[in-house]
Every structure is written in C-alpha cells, then in structure tokens.
Design a protein around this motif. Sequence first.
Motif, mmCIF file in Angstrom:
data_model
loop_
_atom_site.group_PDB
_atom_site.id
_atom_site.type_symbol
_atom_site.label_atom_id
_atom_site.label_comp_id
_atom_site.label_asym_id
_atom_site.label_seq_id
_atom_site.Cartn_x
_atom_site.Cartn_y
_atom_site.Cartn_z
ATOM 1 N N ALA A 68 0.825 -1.213 0.000
ATOM 2 C CA ALA A 68 0.000 0.000 0.000
ATOM 3 C C ALA A 68 0.860 1.264 0.000
ATOM 4 C CB ALA A 68 -0.929 -0.008 1.200
ATOM 5 N N LYS A 69 2.072 1.183 0.538
ATOM 6 C CA LYS A 69 2.931 2.366 0.588
ATOM 7 C C LYS A 69 3.492 2.738 -0.778
ATOM 8 C CE LYS A 69 4.250 1.937 5.363
ATOM 9 N NZ LYS A 69 5.329 1.962 6.336
ATOM 10 N N LYS A 70 3.404 1.820 -1.734
ATOM 11 C CA LYS A 70 3.906 2.087 -3.087
ATOM 12 C C LYS A 70 2.785 2.445 -4.062
ATOM 13 C CE LYS A 70 7.918 -0.970 -2.962
ATOM 14 N NZ LYS A 70 8.591 -2.086 -3.643
ATOM 15 N N ALA A 71 1.562 2.539 -3.567
ATOM 16 C CA ALA A 71 0.416 2.745 -4.461
ATOM 17 C C ALA A 71 -0.238 4.099 -4.221
ATOM 18 C CB ALA A 71 -0.608 1.639 -4.262
ATOM 19 N N LEU A 72 -0.754 4.630 -5.303
ATOM 20 C CA LEU A 72 -1.555 5.848 -5.266
ATOM 21 C C LEU A 72 -2.773 5.601 -6.147
ATOM 22 C CD1 LEU A 72 -1.819 8.906 -4.487
ATOM 23 C CD2 LEU A 72 -0.698 9.399 -6.648
ATOM 24 N N THR A 73 -3.950 5.782 -5.596
ATOM 25 C CA THR A 73 -5.183 5.555 -6.350
ATOM 26 C C THR A 73 -5.778 6.903 -6.727
ATOM 27 O OG1 THR A 73 -5.584 3.507 -5.157
ATOM 28 C CG2 THR A 73 -7.446 4.464 -6.331
ATOM 29 N N VAL A 74 -6.048 7.070 -8.011
ATOM 30 C CA VAL A 74 -6.627 8.304 -8.554
ATOM 31 C C VAL A 74 -7.974 7.947 -9.157
ATOM 32 C CG1 VAL A 74 -6.346 10.158 -10.226
ATOM 33 C CG2 VAL A 74 -4.351 9.269 -9.026
ATOM 34 N N ILE A 75 -9.027 8.630 -8.703
ATOM 35 C CA ILE A 75 -10.379 8.361 -9.186
ATOM 36 C C ILE A 75 -10.871 9.594 -9.941
ATOM 37 C CG2 ILE A 75 -12.714 7.691 -8.540
ATOM 38 C CD1 ILE A 75 -11.433 6.696 -5.876
ATOM 39 N N LEU A 76 -11.232 9.393 -11.194
ATOM 40 C CA LEU A 76 -11.723 10.484 -12.040
ATOM 41 C C LEU A 76 -13.234 10.559 -11.902
ATOM 42 C CD1 LEU A 76 -9.613 9.604 -15.190
ATOM 43 C CD2 LEU A 76 -8.991 11.098 -13.296
ATOM 44 N N GLY A 77 -13.721 11.725 -11.550
ATOM 45 C CA GLY A 77 -15.144 11.882 -11.316
ATOM 46 C C GLY A 77 -15.796 12.835 -12.287
ATOM 47 N N PRO A 78 -17.048 13.162 -12.019
ATOM 48 C CA PRO A 78 -17.774 14.094 -12.901
ATOM 49 C C PRO A 78 -17.261 15.524 -12.726
ATOM 50 C CG PRO A 78 -19.114 13.525 -11.005
ATOM 51 C CD PRO A 78 -17.882 12.677 -10.927
ATOM 52 N N ASP A 79 -17.531 16.349 -13.702
ATOM 53 C CA ASP A 79 -17.199 17.778 -13.676
ATOM 54 C C ASP A 79 -15.710 18.027 -13.451
ATOM 55 O OD1 ASP A 79 -19.931 18.350 -13.982
ATOM 56 O OD2 ASP A 79 -20.240 18.229 -11.813
ATOM 57 N N ASN A 80 -14.860 17.207 -14.073
ATOM 58 C CA ASN A 80 -13.403 17.357 -14.018
ATOM 59 C C ASN A 80 -12.846 17.315 -12.596
ATOM 60 O OD1 ASN A 80 -13.372 17.671 -16.825
ATOM 61 N ND2 ASN A 80 -13.657 19.871 -16.659
ATOM 62 N N ARG A 81 -13.501 16.582 -11.723
ATOM 63 C CA ARG A 81 -13.029 16.457 -10.349
ATOM 64 C C ARG A 81 -12.204 15.179 -10.207
ATOM 65 N NH1 ARG A 81 -18.173 17.512 -6.650
ATOM 66 N NH2 ARG A 81 -17.955 15.276 -6.687
ATOM 67 N N ILE A 82 -11.282 15.205 -9.266
ATOM 68 C CA ILE A 82 -10.403 14.072 -9.007
ATOM 69 C C ILE A 82 -10.412 13.784 -7.509
ATOM 70 C CG2 ILE A 82 -8.049 13.188 -9.133
ATOM 71 C CD1 ILE A 82 -7.525 15.161 -11.364
ATOM 72 N N ALA A 83 -10.585 12.517 -7.157
ATOM 73 C CA ALA A 83 -10.399 12.062 -5.782
ATOM 74 C C ALA A 83 -9.183 11.161 -5.775
ATOM 75 C CB ALA A 83 -11.638 11.312 -5.290
ATOM 76 N N TRP A 84 -8.420 11.201 -4.701
ATOM 77 C CA TRP A 84 -7.232 10.360 -4.628
ATOM 78 C C TRP A 84 -6.993 9.954 -3.180
ATOM 79 C CZ3 TRP A 84 -3.038 11.851 -1.678
ATOM 80 C CH2 TRP A 84 -2.987 13.190 -1.298
ATOM 81 N N TYR A 85 -6.330 8.837 -3.039
ATOM 82 C CA TYR A 85 -5.882 8.395 -1.720
ATOM 83 C C TYR A 85 -4.656 7.521 -1.888
ATOM 84 C CZ TYR A 85 -8.664 4.226 -2.870
ATOM 85 O OH TYR A 85 -9.196 3.129 -3.486
ATOM 86 N N GLU A 86 -3.880 7.437 -0.819
ATOM 87 C CA GLU A 86 -2.674 6.622 -0.842
ATOM 88 C C GLU A 86 -3.048 5.182 -0.551
ATOM 89 O OE1 GLU A 86 0.518 8.160 1.475
ATOM 90 O OE2 GLU A 86 0.279 10.182 0.696
ATOM 91 N N GLY A 87 -2.436 4.274 -1.274
ATOM 92 C CA GLY A 87 -2.702 2.860 -1.074
ATOM 93 C C GLY A 87 -3.681 2.330 -2.096
ATOM 94 N N ILE A 88 -4.095 1.079 -1.844
ATOM 95 C CA ILE A 88 -4.997 0.408 -2.768
ATOM 96 C C ILE A 88 -6.453 0.559 -2.329
ATOM 97 C CG2 ILE A 88 -5.547 -1.827 -3.818
ATOM 98 C CD1 ILE A 88 -2.624 -2.597 -3.377
ATOM 99 N N GLY A 89 -6.676 0.662 -1.030
ATOM 100 C CA GLY A 89 -8.033 0.853 -0.523
ATOM 101 C C GLY A 89 -8.847 -0.418 -0.471
ATOM 102 N N ASN A 90 -8.182 -1.559 -0.365
ATOM 103 C CA ASN A 90 -8.909 -2.826 -0.361
ATOM 104 C C ASN A 90 -9.084 -3.411 1.033
ATOM 105 O OD1 ASN A 90 -6.249 -3.456 0.055
ATOM 106 N ND2 ASN A 90 -6.114 -4.996 -1.554
#
Length: 173
Positions: A68-90
């Motif tokens: 998880a320390k080597k991962a970055l999750t980027v989530i593309l959303g509506p209206d050109n917004r971006i959510a992100w968090y460190e790790g896999i999130g599983n």
Amino acid sequence: MAEINTSEKSGSRGTHSNKKSTRVDMTPMVDLGFLLITFFMLTTTMAQPKTMDLFMPKDDGDSMSLPAKKALTVILGPDNRIAWYEGIGNDPAIPPQVHYSSYSNHAGIRDIIIDKKNAVLQAFHKNDLMVLIKADKSSNYKNVVDIMDEMLISQVDRYAMVDITPAEEQYFK
C-alpha cells in the motif's frame, strides 16, 4: 509538339499583315504531370498513427501484490473532479483517507503524483510507484487522456486502469 499555322487567305484586297495562329500540344506535359504524381504517391510514407501503450492487469484475482505504501489511487469523477488516496483501498477495516484535487498547475494532481513518487523513492530507494487510475461512469474521455498525460509528464513508469468499486463511486455524491 507545337504547330504554327501559316496558311494565307487568298483573294484578299490590299496588303494585310499575316497573322499566324499557334497551337501548343499539351499531351507531353500532362503525361509528365501524371508520372510525377504517381512517383510521389508511391514513394512517400503515410503518416503513422500515434498510439499510447496501455497494459491492463491480469484478470486472475489478486495477481498484483502491491504494498500500500507504493500505491496511489486516482479516481476520475464528474465535472473534471479528481479524488485520490494513498494505497490500494482494499482493506475494509482501514478505510482510505480520500482527498480531492483538480488538474490545475498549482497544487493539482501533478504535484500530488510527484510528491508520492519522491516519498516512494526515498523509502524504497527505487522508483516503484504504482498509480491505479479509476474512472467514474460520469467522467469523460478527456479526463482519462489528461491523467495519462500527467503520468508521462511526471515520469511514472507503472500505472494501470482499474475498475471503480461501488464504494468509490460514492466519493463524488
């Protein structure tokens, strides 16, 4: 190739100037034109399509063992917004700390990717950052291309397009 008509009119009175008509045969020039067109059509190379290589992860379950320390999750959303968090999130016991960003030049997603890349480089002494890109159904194609461009600009070697989970779809509601 060229002819000059020198026939004189008979029976004319007085002295008239002799007008000569010219006729230029254009057949050789047309032949040369077609030969040149054919030559250049056959010897030029067509424009090669520019594509981007995209490697998808295997579909055999959890084939990608990634800390998880080597991962970055980027989530593309509506209206050109971006959510992100460190790790896999599983890990359901430890929910991810979700942050929001944009594509802006100052304090945007590029700065986040570069900071995470530097943190992984300092911790593991190797460029092992893996970015997981997840696109919401309401995000557009331009956002996917923009995040791929950010991967190239930030020189991230490993990234993957991954399906978004229902829990992650709720981040933008």
